[in-house]
Design an enzyme around this catalytic site. Sequence first.
Site, mmCIF file in Angstrom:
data_model
loop_
_atom_site.group_PDB
_atom_site.id
_atom_site.type_symbol
_atom_site.label_atom_id
_atom_site.label_comp_id
_atom_site.label_asym_id
_atom_site.label_seq_id
_atom_site.Cartn_x
_atom_site.Cartn_y
_atom_site.Cartn_z
ATOM 1 N NE ARG A 54 -3.255 0.118 3.005
ATOM 2 C CZ ARG A 54 -2.762 0.464 4.193
ATOM 3 N NH1 ARG A 54 -2.289 1.679 4.393
ATOM 4 N NH2 ARG A 54 -2.750 -0.404 5.197
ATOM 5 C CE1 TYR A 107 -16.977 9.177 -15.816
ATOM 6 C CE2 TYR A 107 -16.699 9.105 -13.442
ATOM 7 C CZ TYR A 107 -16.918 8.461 -14.634
ATOM 8 O OH TYR A 107 -17.088 7.110 -14.654
ATOM 9 C CG ASP A 179 -10.728 14.184 -15.353
ATOM 10 O OD1 ASP A 179 -10.043 13.563 -16.207
ATOM 11 O OD2 ASP A 179 -11.724 13.679 -14.795
ATOM 12 C CE LYS A 204 -13.256 5.718 -18.330
ATOM 13 N NZ LYS A 204 -13.661 6.985 -17.763
HETATM 14 C C1 LIG Z 1 -14.059 7.487 -16.411
HETATM 15 C C2 LIG Z 1 -13.757 8.867 -15.956
HETATM 16 C C3 LIG Z 1 -13.485 9.159 -14.597
HETATM 17 C C4 LIG Z 1 -13.563 8.118 -13.511
HETATM 18 O O1 LIG Z 1 -12.614 7.119 -13.669
HETATM 19 P P1 LIG Z 1 -12.810 5.591 -13.161
HETATM 20 O O2 LIG Z 1 -11.549 4.960 -13.619
HETATM 21 O O3 LIG Z 1 -14.040 5.068 -13.827
HETATM 22 O O4 LIG Z 1 -12.947 5.649 -11.685
HETATM 23 C C5 LIG Z 1 -13.150 10.463 -14.268
HETATM 24 N N1 LIG Z 1 -13.107 11.436 -15.203
HETATM 25 C C6 LIG Z 1 -13.390 11.197 -16.501
HETATM 26 C C7 LIG Z 1 -13.344 12.316 -17.481
HETATM 27 C C8 LIG Z 1 -13.724 9.906 -16.921
HETATM 28 O O5 LIG Z 1 -14.007 9.680 -18.214
#
Ligand SMILES: *Cc1c(COP(=O)(O)O)cnc(C)c1O
Length: 391
Positions: A54, A107, A179, A204
């Site tokens: 961790r 998001y 983000d 992603k």
């Molecule tokens: C998918 C996504 C998230 C969240 O990510 P997870 O891996 O699903 O927890 C946050 N911001 C954006 C823009 C996303 O597309």
Amino acid sequence: MKKDTRLIHEGMNPADHHDSLTVPLYQTSTFTFHSAEQGQRRFAGEEQGGIYSRLGNPTVDVLEKRMMALEGGGGALVFGSGMAAVSTILVHLTKSGDHILCSKGLYGCTFGLLSIFEQKYGIHHSLSGMTSKEEIVAAIQDNTTVIYVESPINPTMELVDLYLVTEVAKERGIRVVVDNTFCSPYLQQPLEIGADFVLHSATKYLNGHGDVIAGVLVGKDADEMHRIRMSVQKDYGGIISPFDAWLILRGLKTLHVRMERHVKNAQKLVDYLNTVPAVETVLYPFDAKHPQTAIAKKQMSAGGGLISFIIKGGTEKAQQFLNALELIHVAVSLGDAETLIQHPPTMTHSVVPDKDRIAMGISNGMLRLSAGLEDIEDLIADLDQAFASIQ
Ligand SMILES: *Cc1c(COP(=O)(O)O)cnc(C)c1O
């Protein structure tokens, strides 16, 4: 090393791993000490080396070094989901009574987190279009400690000028978090523009193969990132498993070639969608009709792999269209080899009240498509037969 080389080599020295070509998977929860005194030194931070996964793991370390180099930061942390990265940085940067200024779209689960903050801890937030210096200044409150931005905004593809936002924030000592999931470091580098932190859902484009959920946070200041590692990340505990880090390292090696193809396919799909009579509007940052192409071209090296478009006939036609697709999968998520399409009003943004959703520009006929890596002719043929079948 140039970025495309770093994707493949950064943080990995085969001599440190029995001359292995690829990063070994250290699937272990803990590490053994050679003596009681060594354990004491490691806990005291006087000696480098493993303690407990961790707090750090050699497979995860390589991924952190690689992401730090790609985003141009001083330190990086990886997490078990994108939301763990979002929650960790916001817990780190705020306390009761503070205010977070957000871009006008976020998001969905980030909205959920902000409402937990509001209800349980009295940490407030508000949204702003951030289209001019005056608009940003007017939205900043005395207790604003963080500006939290997504650009392009999901799913409307509106942009936030990162140069403008970071300049205004700097004048007032406010930290900026971006983000960067939609772009990946391949298309946009917020830290170089002036942001303090950049985060990703590594689920992603970074992983890119649709088989892992993970997150990444990169910050400018190495000491601060170390403090986050040894406090919020360690004690909230949203860490990644070594195996998932290993899969992302494998995926990352092809980020540059994948992104090139995602972008190329997306551009061709935009050109195609612009010719379809059933499509009312196409939303893509580098499309000549997008009202903010100047901002897009200033901060992004290409338009990305995501396209939104509005189909005439609202939810009913949108659903008929999705049901008529044969190759393209109906699914949320993005950035995978497979082309994915979803209907934000009834899927990712179904939790947003109708009135707010329409005000955000997410109309009932909106569809969001993540261009995959397939042959473009097959993708266009599938869209074409689906449009024909709903006439
Ligand atoms: C998918 C996504 C998230 C969240 O990510 P997870 O891996 O699903 O927890 C946050 N911001 C954006 C823009 C996303 O597309």
